[in-house]
Design a protein around this motif. Sequence first.
Motif, PDB file in Angstrom:
ATOM      1  N   LYS A  32      -2.719   7.441  -8.844  1.00 10.95           N
ATOM      2  CA  LYS A  32      -1.650   6.933  -7.980  1.00 10.95           C
ATOM      3  C   LYS A  32      -2.098   6.600  -6.560  1.00 10.95           C
ATOM      4  CE  LYS A  32       2.667   8.462  -9.996  1.00 10.95           C
ATOM      5  NZ  LYS A  32       3.902   9.237  -9.722  1.00 10.95           N
ATOM      6  N   THR A  33      -3.184   7.210  -6.097  1.00 11.93           N
ATOM      7  CA  THR A  33      -3.671   6.904  -4.745  1.00 11.93           C
ATOM      8  C   THR A  33      -5.189   6.743  -4.777  1.00 11.93           C
ATOM      9  OG1 THR A  33      -4.055   9.214  -4.115  1.00 11.93           O
ATOM     10  CG2 THR A  33      -1.866   8.320  -3.632  1.00 11.93           C
ATOM     11  N   PRO A  35      -7.425   8.236  -2.649  1.00 15.09           N
ATOM     12  CA  PRO A  35      -8.118   9.537  -2.620  1.00 15.09           C
ATOM     13  C   PRO A  35      -8.111  10.251  -3.978  1.00 15.09           C
ATOM     14  CG  PRO A  35      -6.735   9.315  -0.681  1.00 15.09           C
ATOM     15  CD  PRO A  35      -6.417   8.146  -1.572  1.00 15.09           C
ATOM     16  N   GLU A  54     -11.669  -4.562   0.108  1.00 15.25           N
ATOM     17  CA  GLU A  54     -11.408  -5.637   1.075  1.00 15.25           C
ATOM     18  C   GLU A  54     -10.273  -6.535   0.635  1.00 15.25           C
ATOM     19  OE1 GLU A  54     -14.695  -7.831   3.124  1.00 15.25           O
ATOM     20  OE2 GLU A  54     -13.643  -9.593   2.406  1.00 15.25           O
ATOM     21  N   ASN A  55      -9.371  -6.848   1.565  1.00 15.31           N
ATOM     22  CA  ASN A  55      -8.328  -7.851   1.343  1.00 15.31           C
ATOM     23  C   ASN A  55      -7.408  -7.482   0.168  1.00 15.31           C
ATOM     24  OD1 ASN A  55      -7.014 -10.241   1.926  1.00 15.31           O
ATOM     25  ND2 ASN A  55      -8.309 -11.455   0.571  1.00 15.31           N
ATOM     26  N   GLY A  59      -3.002  -1.007  -1.714  1.00 18.02           N
ATOM     27  CA  GLY A  59      -3.959  -0.069  -1.148  1.00 18.02           C
ATOM     28  C   GLY A  59      -4.682  -0.644   0.048  1.00 18.02           C
ATOM     29  N   SER A  60      -5.184   0.231   0.878  1.00 22.87           N
ATOM     30  CA  SER A  60      -5.775  -0.200   2.127  1.00 22.87           C
ATOM     31  C   SER A  60      -7.286  -0.102   2.077  1.00 22.87           C
ATOM     32  CB  SER A  60      -5.247   0.679   3.252  1.00 22.87           C
ATOM     33  OG  SER A  60      -6.221   0.850   4.251  1.00 22.87           O
ATOM     34  N   HIS A  62      -9.211   0.272   4.675  1.00 20.35           N
ATOM     35  CA  HIS A  62      -9.680   1.300   5.590  1.00 20.35           C
ATOM     36  C   HIS A  62      -9.644   2.675   4.954  1.00 20.35           C
ATOM     37  CE1 HIS A  62      -8.629  -1.512   9.138  1.00 20.35           C
ATOM     38  NE2 HIS A  62      -9.804  -1.762   8.621  1.00 20.35           N
ATOM     39  N   LEU A  63      -8.627   2.898   4.145  1.00 18.77           N
ATOM     40  CA  LEU A  63      -8.497   4.188   3.482  1.00 18.77           C
ATOM     41  C   LEU A  63      -9.694   4.465   2.582  1.00 18.77           C
ATOM     42  CD1 LEU A  63      -6.590   6.568   3.220  1.00 18.77           C
ATOM     43  CD2 LEU A  63      -5.492   5.389   1.334  1.00 18.77           C
ATOM     44  N   THR A 108       5.217  -5.573  -1.221  1.00 15.14           N
ATOM     45  CA  THR A 108       5.470  -6.298   0.027  1.00 15.14           C
ATOM     46  C   THR A 108       4.332  -7.293   0.361  1.00 15.14           C
ATOM     47  OG1 THR A 108       5.643  -6.030   2.429  1.00 15.14           O
ATOM     48  CG2 THR A 108       4.714  -4.192   1.251  1.00 15.14           C
ATOM     49  N   GLN A 109       3.074  -6.928   0.054  1.00 13.45           N
ATOM     50  CA  GLN A 109       1.959  -7.836   0.345  1.00 13.45           C
ATOM     51  C   GLN A 109       1.984  -9.068  -0.553  1.00 13.45           C
ATOM     52  OE1 GLN A 109       0.099  -7.347   2.905  1.00 13.45           O
ATOM     53  NE2 GLN A 109       0.931  -5.325   3.290  1.00 13.45           N
ATOM     54  N   THR A 131       6.391  -0.598  -5.249  1.00 14.50           N
ATOM     55  CA  THR A 131       5.146  -0.012  -4.733  1.00 14.50           C
ATOM     56  C   THR A 131       3.907  -0.701  -5.285  1.00 14.50           C
ATOM     57  OG1 THR A 131       5.214   1.698  -6.424  1.00 14.50           O
ATOM     58  CG2 THR A 131       6.196   2.235  -4.312  1.00 14.50           C
TER      59      THR A 131
END
Lengths: 290, 290
Positions: A32-33, A35, A54-55, A59-60, A62-63, A108-109, A131
């Motif tokens: 789910k994440t 990490p 990237e891009n 998910g991010s 940076h994370l 949303t992205q 999500t």
Amino acid sequence: MYRVGYLGPKGTFTEMAVNGLFQDNIQSVSYKTIPACIDAVESGDTDLGVVPIENAIEGSVHLTLDYLIHQVPLPIVAEATVPITQHLLVHPSFRGEMKEIEKIYSHTQAIAQCHQFIHQNIPYADLEYTTSTGEAAQVVHSKGGNLAAIGNERAANEYGLTILNSDIHDYPNNHTRFVVLRKKEDPVPIHELKKQGVKTTIMVTLPRDYAGALHQVLSAFSWRKMNLSKIESRPMKTGLGNYFFIIDVDQEYDDVLFSGAKAELQALGCEVSVLGTYPKYMITTREIKS
Amino acid sequence: MYRVGYLGPKGTFTEMAVNGLFQDNIQSVSYKTIPACIDAVESGDTDLGVVPIENAIEGSVHLTLDYLIHQVPLPIVAEATVPITQHLLVHPSFRGEMKEIEKIYSHTQAIAQCHQFIHQNIPYADLEYTTSTGEAAQVVHSKGGNLAAIGNERAANEYGLTILNSDIHDYPNNHTRFVVLRKKEDPVPIHELKKQGVKTTIMVTLPRDYAGALHQVLSAFSWRKMNLSKIESRPMKTGLGNYFFIIDVDQEYDDVLFSGAKAELQALGCEVSVLGTYPKYMITTREIKS
């Protein structure tokens, strides 16, 4: 058979990367994440992990980098680039026209990436955020009616939806890069795909911040004619104003040029650590469909 | 009175930035996506827009830059840095202990940022993903019971929740940067906050990609002792492998050094465009509480 963890759920772009890289030779496990996916590789629950770097849509970036750098330093053993293609998906029982769609579901992205298309074609539809693009397809699958989801072809197949309009994203040539993580720096069993060269990702920390510092760092690569395909400054977690650099070099780490460049950086007082030296793969629509 | 659009809903970190910058002197308008927020400034629906640009929780950095560069070129007129502080929020009627919490709601990035805390303290709680930290607080507000949300102080105030545990994020010193956009490059009416210096963000496009290209670009700044606080390479939308650079310079654009650096870059065949020259502000807990 390898166990491969990925940032889920099914029908996301990360799952497309997994499918394109490994096809049917693995057992895939959804996390789910980011990490949680990285921890699973570290603890041995999975052999490999695939996360966006990237891009990304889900998910991010940076994370992923922060978690690898500060928490669980697993090596990157491969990279996969996936084209971002968004489609308008409807329930197979939908017989209407596009303008009759009352509500659009997506991450949303993904909705933001199709902003112009929605504005021009379905301006009166309500937007409902989910999500992930996979979850959006799931909602349309279970509710039906005049609803649509924005997502990729894999989401359409996974949830039995019809593609009403394909390639509705505003920018062509948009890509997401994913990395494959493993506990040991061993090659990964990729079948059928042709390697698109190799790459080394390093992290360079400056002894202190001063004007021209990055310029000095890049000199070490520049006069050796080593090509850098990506460079990004990232804040240290010790506070604002302290930066380190993530640099992608188009070269294997055991190349003789690299040891020279590294020694030059260390002589300047920089710390250099290697996040991985690994092959690059490109996942095209052909791999995803098969 | 200014109308200020921001990436909503209420209780997000973007709203914290708006509140810290402008306090009660404005009318704030919530938008659902970054492009919608930027479009509103362009069309005149709002006077100003506030969107995340680095290390954001809700919304993608790349989306903001890409939309400003490729679609709606509005100037950046100010920057606000907000500390990321996550708290565990419960309904005011909750009387139990932390370990009795059965479900935790939040944005996937916020949950990922508190990964270690959850793992150590509430490992058996179900995780439920929402599209923003604000929405998570709203759910706990309406459902009550043994549920918790992860979000900031503003979300707690907005939805009348109790902070059961504060500062539960895994990394200290984590920040998100926001930019203020305006149609004309006029200063923004910021009250009470002390300016933390100025900054210019430029975009440099290379005539072609070759080893050492970025090194040449940085030379123009380095020998003039102009400090760069951020540099990032970004792919062009024309396909993989073509990059441009986003560079933050700690200097006003009308400084004489800047015109020299710009002329030097243009002589190399680079295109230089300015995304904005603007003051920086730091939003601390004091501004947010007031």
